[in-house]
Design an enzyme around this catalytic site. Structure first.
Site, PDB file in Angstrom:
ATOM      1  CG  HIS A  94      -1.660  -9.416   2.310  1.00 25.78           C
ATOM      2  ND1 HIS A  94      -2.711  -9.367   3.210  1.00 25.78           N
ATOM      3  CD2 HIS A  94      -1.438 -10.737   2.078  1.00 25.78           C
ATOM      4  CE1 HIS A  94      -3.105 -10.593   3.497  1.00 25.78           C
ATOM      5  NE2 HIS A  94      -2.350 -11.445   2.825  1.00 25.78           N
ATOM      6  CB  CYS A  95      -0.683  -5.849   6.818  1.00 29.47           C
ATOM      7  SG  CYS A  95      -0.493  -4.180   6.149  1.00 29.47           S
ATOM      8  CB  THR A  96      -5.576  -5.198   7.577  1.00 34.08           C
ATOM      9  OG1 THR A  96      -5.521  -6.362   8.408  1.00 34.08           O
ATOM     10  CG2 THR A  96      -7.045  -4.836   7.366  1.00 34.08           C
TER      11      THR A  96
ATOM     12  CB  THR B 139       2.180  -3.867   3.489  1.00 33.70           C
ATOM     13  OG1 THR B 139       1.477  -5.056   3.862  1.00 33.70           O
ATOM     14  CG2 THR B 139       2.491  -3.902   2.006  1.00 33.70           C
TER      15      THR B 139
END
Length: 299
Positions: A190-192, A198
């Site tokens: 994941h990222c934000t 992602t």
């Protein structure tokens, strides 16, 4: 009542309404792998309360007729707003590894909320550590000043996507190496917002597994709905306090476009000559590595 007072009144009402919504019971999280085969695709998005854009990459067919296994590969947005219920459901997925692509600034501002004890390995592969602060700073300055002259968010994201395929090749090599090391055990990255870093990671992994490019693009574009849905509150506040143009620019930045992923794939071809060369020279994968991935993740 002047405009400032009206805006503040709307803000207070919205905040109170949002707080009330938090107490409305949500539907239980259903993992696709636990459902009959014919129902899994429509439950690809897991309905967590505070984890947006959490999706199972199972069910995609490859060019040689195999299928990505359900319950093995998950992509997601940040875990910073996970609820207690979310953490319980997360434990039920049997994760072996969580990969966090966020920059140091993002992690400092919004630390992940994870089960305790975690029960899985956390691997940090930070991207945009220096650039992310500059990006955020520029966008926030433009919102504050109301000056968007010469700023094209689409071109902005195209360039960022090209960098994923070139500048950040070592980080995506580490991502693939981590998936290899998991040996087919469930893993999430994941990222934000779970859409750019992602999204590119998901795209290259699916292509390595042999998923055709049109399905890879379809999965990438799923984030346009899910990522924006998770930022509705932010966009409303931007519209109220910074105006329609600011909201429109941020809506582009918070979504995804086909041209962004195509730009990344084009950059791969320009830099490496082909996707196969990118795998071997950039990600440093050999035929055995690719076959190990396929054996572990396809059926």
């Amino acid at each position: 009542m002047n405009r400032q007072k009206v805006s503040w009144s709307v803000f207070v009402i919205f905040t109170m309404a949002f707080a009330v919504v938090q107490f409305i019971p949500t539907q239980p999280v259903v993992a696709p792998a636990q459902l009959p085969a014919e129902l899994r695709a429509e439950h690809r998005l897991l309905g967590f309360e505070g984890i947006n854009n959490f999706r199972d990459l199972g069910g995609y067919q490859t060019v040689d007729g195999r299928t990505v296994q359900w319950g093995k590969l998950f992509r997601s947005g940040t875990f910073a707003h996970a609820s207690r219920s979310d953490l319980g459901h997360l434990e039920n997925l049997g994760l072996s590894t969580l990969i966090d692509f966020r920059s140091s600034v993002e992690k400092e501002e919004e630390p992940n909320l994870l089960p305790e004890p975690t029960g899985f390995e956390v691997v940090e592969i930070p991207m945009l550590d220096d650039g992310n602060q500059a990006i955020i700073g520029e966008v926030m300055d433009r919102i504050d000043n109301g000056d968007f002259e010469g700023f094209d968010p689409n071109l902005f994201m195209i360039e960022a996507s090209r960098q994923f395929a070139t500048t950040f090749t070592p980080q995506f090599k580490q991502f693939i190496d981590t998936v290899l090391a998991a040996k087919g055990k469930p893993i999430v990255w994941h990222c934000t917002a779970g859409k750019d870093r992602t999204g590119f990671a998901s795209a290259i992994l699916l292509r390595i597994l042999g998923v055709p490019r049109d399905l890879v693009m379809a999965d990438y574009m799923e984030s346009k709905t899910h990522a924006l849905k998770g930022r509705n509150k932010d966009l409303l506040m931007i519209r109220l306090f910074a105006g329609k143009e600011a909201e429109e620019k941020m809506t582009v930045l918070m979504g995804v476009e086909e041209s962004w992923l195509n730009a990344a794939f084009d950059a791969i071809d320009q830099r490496w000559g082909s996707f196969d060369n990118y795998l071997r020279q950039g990600l440093e994968l050999n035929e055995q590595d690719i076959e190990v991935l396929k054996l572990a993740l396809l059926e």
